[in-house]
Design an enzyme around this catalytic site. Structure first.
Site, PDB file in Angstrom:
ATOM      1  N   ARG A 132       0.817  -1.169  -0.003  1.00 41.49           N
ATOM      2  CA  ARG A 132       0.061  -0.008   0.119  1.00 41.49           C
ATOM      3  C   ARG A 132       1.037   1.143   0.066  1.00 41.49           C
ATOM      4  NH1 ARG A 132      -1.077   4.858   2.124  1.00 41.49           N
ATOM      5  NH2 ARG A 132      -0.297   4.110   4.085  1.00 41.49           N
ATOM      6  N   ASP A 133       1.373   1.601   1.239  1.00 43.19           N
ATOM      7  CA  ASP A 133       2.275   2.681   1.288  1.00 43.19           C
ATOM      8  C   ASP A 133       3.397   2.813   0.051  1.00 43.19           C
ATOM      9  OD1 ASP A 133       3.042   5.377   1.842  1.00 43.19           O
ATOM     10  OD2 ASP A 133       3.567   4.693   4.201  1.00 43.19           O
TER      11      ASP A 133
ATOM     12  N   HIS B   6       5.247   4.299  12.592  1.00 45.40           N
ATOM     13  CA  HIS B   6       5.433   4.423  11.273  1.00 45.40           C
ATOM     14  C   HIS B   6       6.400   5.439  10.754  1.00 45.40           C
ATOM     15  CE1 HIS B   6       3.579   4.075   7.011  1.00 45.40           C
ATOM     16  NE2 HIS B   6       4.118   5.535   7.055  1.00 45.40           N
TER      17      HIS B   6
ATOM     18  N   CYS C 127       4.370   9.406   0.892  1.00 47.17           N
ATOM     19  CA  CYS C 127       3.149   9.944   0.616  1.00 47.17           C
ATOM     20  C   CYS C 127       3.216  10.826  -0.407  1.00 47.17           C
ATOM     21  CB  CYS C 127       2.819  10.655   1.917  1.00 47.17           C
ATOM     22  SG  CYS C 127       1.180  11.779   1.688  1.00 47.17           S
TER      23      CYS C 127
ATOM     24  N   ASN D 233       9.528   4.803   2.736  1.00 53.25           N
ATOM     25  CA  ASN D 233       9.290   4.075   4.244  1.00 53.25           C
ATOM     26  C   ASN D 233      10.587   3.474   4.624  1.00 53.25           C
ATOM     27  OD1 ASN D 233       6.055   3.826   4.633  1.00 53.25           O
ATOM     28  ND2 ASN D 233       6.402   3.452   2.671  1.00 53.25           N
TER      29      ASN D 233
END
Lengths: 299, 299
Positions: free
Chosen positions: B13-14, B205, B238, B247
């Protein structure tokens, strides 16, 4: 926790020592000047070692002479043995850097002596060096992990730290993660115990081989350490520690402390220029992360 | 400190959300399977978001259906709003991930609403989701630094953490370093205060934008956190936070905990294969350090 830290730049020595081909003396001097220009006030300039063993360090006297002309700049030169100390007496760095490993197998691989032999010699040199007006850094290699023996028992490390600390209250002792295998919890435990027993006289020398370099610096700082070795561009690595690569990058360490609001005296933009130069040295293998971040180029 | 931690893998996802071109559904499913094979037991599989807003997430229902067939694997899907929650009711992930920013300007840039508007909606969805048998993750973005407002006051972050915590004792709250600008001291302070006030229900996170990712994970762990988000290959970032990149890499986080003797259930060799696959996704920008270390390929 402290609100200032000292970064001791090691690119000119630990960074370059394994690099071939020979980097011209003028280029070394220019790198040292760029590091000073970026605000660094302490550096390991070279090593008084046999040019046969480490050809890249053959011009240490010339680089040191230039570095000593920079204002407010403490110059360390590594001294592996008595012959090196004689060179120090001739060329007068501000500080001499002694070194031995806390593990027998790495000490033998690195300097071909037992730990007891090394410690006896270095003890004598420490006393003479202090009498002769040098500052002394006593580096203990492989304090967390040894390339031959694996994870080092904390009692072994603390035993050697204590013996070095007992030599004289005025020497600085570096607890070194030579292979980059230290973990931050281990770094924190060793520094807390060392500082509780022997006071605020320790430095942390870390490598970023496995990407743990900045985390280990942060852990040492949280435990009270305020002197850190690092190499601009993340170059470096011990030639006698298989698999050991880059020192933790000075620019990454400077960024960490900038973000934590801890003064280093370093100008990040100027440091990135010096780091680019270090990373571009022919034969060097650069490391670190900050140089790759577009955003920091505009700060 | 805990002797086990949970890593929630966010590459699907991210990691992928900002990546173009569209990655074939079968490739996404293969990546999820490789991550599960490496020992990960929790992942953020996708997002029930408009395909116009985030085209890469259009096949989340299909990827989720495949992921749910993997044994002992908790699947989270991000739910940005009520429409997303309706999709969750249809496709039944084990956990839904809600999100808002603790800074007004990032919340507006990201979801075009005020924080109060977001919180009111997410509060209602939280209650209904718990009634409907979902686990809930409440993500608070920009808890340390905002791309528009700079360093976030700790009181602001803790205020929103407290409001989220008050919703229900059974939800997990993620304290997110969306831009990678957090420093380990800041991470430690926020986690210590959050856990002292609201107990052991927080996740961290983090991003590795400036190379602080592993240090921040170590700081959150030292403060007591035991759930960590990370993305294999260090991909991600993001789309509505300028300058925010990868990340923190799952393989770097797994290595950190392996070195600290903290169980993750992860097989490093298998994880490196999955991380290589994530890093090789067309359009992805890989990060992290461990994949570049020759020595770990032979462990």
């Amino acid at each position: 926790m402290h609100d200032t830290v000292t970064i001791s730049e090691v690119a000119p020595r630990d960074g370059l020592q394994s690099v071939g081909p020979f980097l011209a003396t003028e280029a070394k001097i220019a790198l040292v000047a760029a590091l000073h220009e970026a605000g660094l006030r302490r550096a390991e300039i070279g090593s008084f070692v046999s040019p046969k063993a480490i050809p890249q360090m053959a011009d240490t006297p010339a680089v040191l002479a230039a570095a000593k002309r920079l204002p407010d700049f403490e110059c360390t030169v590594l001294v592996p043995n008595r012959r090196g100390f004689e060179a120090a007496l001739e060329h007068r760095p501000h500080r001499i850097g002694l070194f031995m490993s806390v593990t027998e197998s790495h000490n033998k691989a690195n300097v071909n002596r037992t730990r007891e032999e090394s410690f006896a010699d270095l003890s004598a040199i420490t006393r003479e060096a202090l009498e002769q007006g040098f500052k002394v850094r006593f580096n203990l290699s492989c304090c967390f992990h040894c390339p031959f023996e694996g994870v080092v028992p904390e009692a072994t490390t603390l035993d050697w730290v204590g013996r070095a600390a007992a030599l004289d209250p005025n020497i600085e002792i570096a607890i070194c993660d030579t292979t980059g295998n230290a973990a931050p919890d281990q770094v924190g435990r060793i520094f807390r115990q060392a500082m509780a027993s022997w006071g605020d006289r320790f430095a942390f020398h870390g490598h970023d081989t496995y990407g743990m370099g900045v985390a280990n610096v942060a852990a040492a700082f949280a435990a009270g350490c305020q002197v850190f070795d690092s190499a601009a561009g993340g170059i470096g690595g011990c030639p006698f520690a298989p698999g050991a690569t880059g020192n933790v990058a000075t620019e990454d360490v400077a960024w960490l402390f900038k973000r934590m609001g801890i003064a280093t005296g370093i100008d990040i933009a100027a440091l990135l220029k010096a780091a680019d130069a270090a990373a571009a040295v022919p034969g060097a293998v650069p490391g670190g992360r900050l140089r790759a971040v577009p955003a920091v180029r505009n700060i």
